[in-house]
Design a protein around this motif. Structure first.
Motif, PDB file in Angstrom:
ATOM      1  N   ASP A  73       0.674  -2.076   0.180  1.00 37.43           N
ATOM      2  CA  ASP A  73      -0.378  -0.112  -0.345  1.00 37.43           C
ATOM      3  C   ASP A  73       0.533   1.775  -0.130  1.00 37.43           C
ATOM      4  OD1 ASP A  73       0.088   1.038   3.225  1.00 37.43           O
ATOM      5  OD2 ASP A  73      -0.761  -0.602   3.591  1.00 37.43           O
ATOM      6  N   GLU A  74       0.734   2.604  -0.238  1.00 38.33           N
ATOM      7  CA  GLU A  74       0.806   3.410  -0.165  1.00 38.33           C
ATOM      8  C   GLU A  74       0.586   4.289   0.988  1.00 38.33           C
ATOM      9  OE1 GLU A  74       3.317   3.689  -2.384  1.00 38.33           O
ATOM     10  OE2 GLU A  74       3.329   2.030  -3.995  1.00 38.33           O
ATOM     11  N   CYS A  75       0.046   3.632   1.705  1.00 36.92           N
ATOM     12  CA  CYS A  75      -0.912   4.726   3.407  1.00 36.92           C
ATOM     13  C   CYS A  75       0.345   6.204   3.811  1.00 36.92           C
ATOM     14  CB  CYS A  75      -0.561   4.003   3.946  1.00 36.92           C
ATOM     15  SG  CYS A  75      -2.398   3.719   3.417  1.00 36.92           S
ATOM     16  N   GLY A  76       2.113   5.558   3.137  1.00 34.47           N
ATOM     17  CA  GLY A  76       2.507   6.467   3.568  1.00 34.47           C
ATOM     18  C   GLY A  76       3.315   7.958   2.684  1.00 34.47           C
ATOM     19  N   LEU A  77       2.806   7.259   1.358  1.00 38.31           N
ATOM     20  CA  LEU A  77       3.021   8.429   0.383  1.00 38.31           C
ATOM     21  C   LEU A  77       2.716  10.474   0.844  1.00 38.31           C
ATOM     22  CD1 LEU A  77       3.915   8.300  -2.479  1.00 38.31           C
ATOM     23  CD2 LEU A  77       1.556   8.300  -3.042  1.00 38.31           C
ATOM     24  N   GLU A  78       3.455  10.404   0.349  1.00 40.29           N
ATOM     25  CA  GLU A  78       3.364  12.253   0.604  1.00 40.29           C
ATOM     26  C   GLU A  78       2.791  12.983  -0.202  1.00 40.29           C
ATOM     27  OE1 GLU A  78       7.477  13.278   2.292  1.00 40.29           O
ATOM     28  OE2 GLU A  78       7.186  13.023   4.343  1.00 40.29           O
ATOM     29  N   LEU A  79       1.295  12.552  -0.042  1.00 36.15           N
ATOM     30  CA  LEU A  79       1.051  12.473  -2.226  1.00 36.15           C
ATOM     31  C   LEU A  79       0.821  14.654  -2.054  1.00 36.15           C
ATOM     32  CD1 LEU A  79      -0.753  11.522  -4.125  1.00 36.15           C
ATOM     33  CD2 LEU A  79      -2.786  11.935  -2.144  1.00 36.15           C
ATOM     34  N   ASN A  80       0.396  14.408  -1.263  1.00 31.08           N
ATOM     35  CA  ASN A  80       0.146  17.009  -1.940  1.00 31.08           C
ATOM     36  C   ASN A  80       2.137  16.685  -1.903  1.00 31.08           C
ATOM     37  OD1 ASN A  80      -2.273  16.914  -0.810  1.00 31.08           O
ATOM     38  ND2 ASN A  80      -2.021  17.419   1.053  1.00 31.08           N
ATOM     39  N   GLU A  81       2.945  16.876  -1.231  1.00 33.16           N
ATOM     40  CA  GLU A  81       5.100  17.144  -1.377  1.00 33.16           C
ATOM     41  C   GLU A  81       4.801  16.703  -2.914  1.00 33.16           C
ATOM     42  OE1 GLU A  81       8.863  16.413  -0.539  1.00 33.16           O
ATOM     43  OE2 GLU A  81       7.161  15.702   0.903  1.00 33.16           O
ATOM     44  N   MET A  82       3.947  15.061  -3.351  1.00 31.85           N
ATOM     45  CA  MET A  82       4.590  14.509  -4.933  1.00 31.85           C
ATOM     46  C   MET A  82       4.145  15.086  -5.659  1.00 31.85           C
ATOM     47  SD  MET A  82       3.404  10.839  -6.255  1.00 31.85           S
ATOM     48  CE  MET A  82       2.138  11.399  -6.535  1.00 31.85           C
ATOM     49  N   ILE A  83       2.749  15.548  -5.718  1.00 35.91           N
ATOM     50  CA  ILE A  83       2.227  16.602  -6.357  1.00 35.91           C
ATOM     51  C   ILE A  83       2.670  17.942  -6.601  1.00 35.91           C
ATOM     52  CG2 ILE A  83      -0.068  17.677  -6.839  1.00 35.91           C
ATOM     53  CD1 ILE A  83      -0.330  14.479  -7.361  1.00 35.91           C
ATOM     54  N   ASN A  84       3.270  18.879  -5.222  1.00 36.95           N
ATOM     55  CA  ASN A  84       3.540  20.219  -5.793  1.00 36.95           C
ATOM     56  C   ASN A  84       5.046  20.384  -6.416  1.00 36.95           C
ATOM     57  OD1 ASN A  84       1.697  21.277  -4.171  1.00 36.95           O
ATOM     58  ND2 ASN A  84       3.145  19.984  -2.497  1.00 36.95           N
ATOM     59  N   ARG A  85       6.006  18.584  -6.805  1.00 34.68           N
ATOM     60  CA  ARG A  85       6.818  19.071  -6.663  1.00 34.68           C
ATOM     61  C   ARG A  85       6.076  18.844  -8.357  1.00 34.68           C
ATOM     62  NH1 ARG A  85       8.372  15.019  -3.252  1.00 34.68           N
ATOM     63  NH2 ARG A  85       8.597  13.129  -4.689  1.00 34.68           N
ATOM     64  N   LEU A  86       5.227  18.023  -8.568  1.00 35.48           N
ATOM     65  CA  LEU A  86       5.095  17.960 -10.328  1.00 35.48           C
ATOM     66  C   LEU A  86       4.964  18.793 -10.539  1.00 35.48           C
ATOM     67  CD1 LEU A  86       3.397  14.058 -10.652  1.00 35.48           C
ATOM     68  CD2 LEU A  86       5.765  14.879 -10.910  1.00 35.48           C
ATOM     69  N   GLU A  87       4.018  19.983 -10.643  1.00 38.62           N
ATOM     70  CA  GLU A  87       3.441  20.885 -10.608  1.00 38.62           C
ATOM     71  C   GLU A  87       4.317  22.044 -10.550  1.00 38.62           C
ATOM     72  OE1 GLU A  87       0.830  21.535  -7.593  1.00 38.62           O
ATOM     73  OE2 GLU A  87      -1.407  21.359  -8.884  1.00 38.62           O
ATOM     74  N   ILE A  88       5.527  22.420  -9.912  1.00 39.43           N
ATOM     75  CA  ILE A  88       6.668  22.579  -9.950  1.00 39.43           C
ATOM     76  C   ILE A  88       7.520  22.307 -11.329  1.00 39.43           C
ATOM     77  CG2 ILE A  88       9.168  23.108  -9.140  1.00 39.43           C
ATOM     78  CD1 ILE A  88       7.732  23.137  -5.720  1.00 39.43           C
ATOM     79  N   GLY A  89       7.417  21.619 -11.396  1.00 38.00           N
ATOM     80  CA  GLY A  89       8.682  21.286 -12.841  1.00 38.00           C
ATOM     81  C   GLY A  89       7.892  20.968 -14.226  1.00 38.00           C
TER      82      GLY A  89
END
Length: 625
Positions: free
Chosen positions: A574-590
């Motif tokens: 499972d991906e319950c430890g995924l820092e989802l908001n941070e991941m999305i933010n990094r992609l949006e910055i890219g």
């Protein structure tokens, strides 16, 4: 002669004939009962009595309101009722007027009258059919086609019956073949079963067969392919087939459904057996939204969902043309269904939120995605925006507005991805797995391979190349892909949606992978050409990001069986430890930086199994998104 018979069918002629028959049958009843002395017992007063009764009952029974040219069991029952009622009234008349009437007379007269009335109509119909067939046959005699049917079962019987009934089709069935030894040597509607499929080449030559019909709806693709290859040895022989059982609505086959053999027939598998009770429990009477509803998979999902009577079907897509065409189709096929077209982009969070807030769907099938591997290699930012951020937007709003089930459409390219598209779809799987950990909505993904006939897939491209005279382009001689039909994929997605409890990545049974070069050869043959002679096959080399083999699970995954034999669950962590908001933010910055190479590297950091090579990184640095 045919015109005379049609005039006899008209009411005055039939009424006069029936009344004459009525009196003849009564006299014959007395003759059969008393033989030579029947005139001593027969009263002439019976003639006007039985005639008056006949006139009344013939009209009350609506015997002349029926189209006797198309008579069947219903008309026979009407004749029987009429015969019985007339004789009951005749018996009553004799009883009240105290006329001596032997008990056997009404019984004899009833039987004779039924045979007389029914026999007259049957004789006229048989004569009419014979003259009509003779007339049609003589007109089409010069252009008749000799046909051989493969399969002496129900489908074969229906086709022979229809061809005999409609000589205007100008086809003569000259032989049957069937692999069942018990049927060989026997006749079906006068046509002999002359052997098994191995006898096809010999029989085609002996009978100068011009058309072979495969009448086995349940035949697997391997059998269809073998029969097609045997029949195609003779140049000019057309091969047609009845639809597979998964295409037949009520199981009946008619001559109108005969069609050319398609590539789907060569890959035909057993039809999907749906557990309809489970599906109805989560679709019937509820609002269902399909994103990407105008696409190949999305539109078929809409068709399948409509069968389960949702209270409202929301078709969301950015392309208005495909949405409009689907809307017309659904309204024609399901006039009682409330269908609402929604033109929107899953990347537009504000517009998407307005849709969720206004309509509040209970079930969401998320099929909106970019899927073309080569195009996404050139446009990685668009793959990330649509496949990752679009999924995040839709999933977040599904959680916010209380959606019960969210089913994401994934792909086998998400397993050990070697391209942007596959990596973005694996990231989308991670998004919905993480959302499931902190939401009351049950999020799940369904992973499968290539779909035959979908927009931009290999089959339509091959067909265009063949129509243009070739060559047909294949990237590598050994490249293989999993395939299933669009209806099969949609049905299994809906079934998986009924089984999910949240967090699962379902895997569909795709059967055995197919060599693309074999698929190209089959399509060339199906088009009436010879591979390598009439149409060449050209090897072009693997494209950027393309694999030789696709996988449905990675090396670290295993699968669990479910209650449906064609659906499995991947044992992904499972991906319950995924820092989802941070991941999305990094992609949006890219995306904001328009740094293609940096964006690809960020995607590789998120999806550990995706490792773009140095050559790919160099290509990306040259691109500005």
């Amino acid at each position: 002669m045919l015109e005379i018979i049609k005039k006899i069918y008209r009411r005055p002629f039939m009424a006069a004939a029936d009344l004459l028959l009525l009196n003849i049958c009564l006299a014959l009843s007395y003759y059969l009962r008393f033989e030579g002395g029947w005139l001593n017992y027969f009263e002439l007063s019976y003639i006007p009595v039985i005639t008056v009764i006949g006139v009344i009952i013939f009209n009350l029974s609506r015997l002349y309101n029926r189209l006797w040219e198309y008579a069947s069991i219903g008309e026979l029952i009407s004749v029987i009722k009429t015969g019985v009622i007339i004789n009951l009234l005749f018996t009553a008349y004799n009883f009240f007027w105290q006329q001596p009437l032997p008990r056997s007379i009404p019984l004899l007269n009833t039987v004779l009258l039924i045979f007389g009335l029914g026999g007259l109509r049957l004789s006229l119909r048989l004569l009419s059919d014979y003259l009509e067939q003779k007339s049609t046959r003589s007109a089409a005699e010069k252009d008749r086609t000799s046909v051989l049917i493969v399969g002496a079962g129900d489908a074969g019987e229906m086709i022979i019956r229809e061809m005999k009934k409609h000589p205007e089709f100008a086809r003569d069935v000259v032989a049957l073949v069937d692999d069942d030894p018990a049927k060989q040597g026997r006749k079906l509607h006068g046509i002999e079963v002359k052997g098994g499929r191995e006898d096809l080449p010999r029989l085609i030559e002996e009978h100068e067969v011009e058309e072979v019909i495969i009448a086995i709806p349940s035949a697997p693709g391997s059998e269809v392919k073998e029969i097609f290859n045997l029949a195609s040895r003779h140049e000019g022989v057309k091969v047609k087939t009845v639809p597979g059982v998964y295409e037949l609505i009520n199981g009946d086959v008619s001559i109108d459904e005969l069609r050319e053999v398609r590539v789907e027939d060569l890959l035909r598998r057993d039809p999907v057996q749906l557990h309809t009770e489970n599906i109805s429990s989560y679709l019937e009477g509820h609002k269902v939204m399909v994103t990407g509803g105008g696409g190949s998979i999305g539109s078929e999902l809409c068709r399948q969902v409509a069968e389960f009577n949702p209270s409202e079907l929301l078709v969301l897509d950015i392309y208005e043309n495909s949405t409009y065409l689907l809307l017309r189709e659904l309204r024609n096929k399901f006039p009682g269904l409330k269908v609402r077209p929604v033109v929107a982009n899953v990347q537009d969070e504000k517009r998407l939120e307005n849709v969720f807030r206004r309509h509040r769907p209970r079930v969401v099938f998320h099929a909106a995605a970019h899927k073309h591997v080569p195009l996404m290699e050139i446009n990685p930012g668009e793959a990330v925006k649509n496949n990752v951020l679009g999924t995040y937007n839709t999933a977040r709003l599904a959680d916010k507005y209380g959606v019960d089930r969210f089913v994401q459409i994934s792909t086998d390219k998400a397993v050990n991805p070697t391209n942007i598209m596959g990596a973005s779809k694996r990231a989308a799987e991670m998004v919905i797995q993480d959302m499931d950990c902190r939401s009351d909505t049950r999020f799940m993904a369904v992973r499968f391979g290539n779909v035959l006939g979908s927009c931009g897939s290999v089959v339509p491209i091959f067909k265009e190349q063949i129509a243009s005279g070739g060559p047909v382009t294949v990237t590598h001689r050994e490249v293989k892909r999993y395939f299933m039909t669009i209806p099969e994929a949609a049905q299994l997605v809906i079934q998986a949606g009924s089984q999910g409890e949240g967090g699962e990545v379902f895997i569909l049974d795709m059967g055995e992978p197919v060599k693309i070069i074999d698929l190209a050869r089959d399509l060339i043959s199906l088009s009436g050409y010879k591979p390598g002679e009439d149409i060449e096959i050209e090897i072009t080399g693997l494209r950027p990001g393309e694999k030789l083999f696709e996988e449905l699970m990675s090396d670290i995954e295993s699968s669990q069986v479910t209650e449906h034999e064609r659906i499995y669950i991947s044992d992904l962590e499972d991906e319950c430890g995924l820092e989802l908001n941070e991941m999305i933010n990094r992609l949006e910055i890219g995306l904001e930086k328009q740094d293609a190479a940096g964006l690809v590297q960020e995607l590789a950091n998120i999806v550990e199994s995706y490792q773009p090579d140095d050559l790919q990184q160099k290509r990306m640095r040259k691109r500005i998104q």
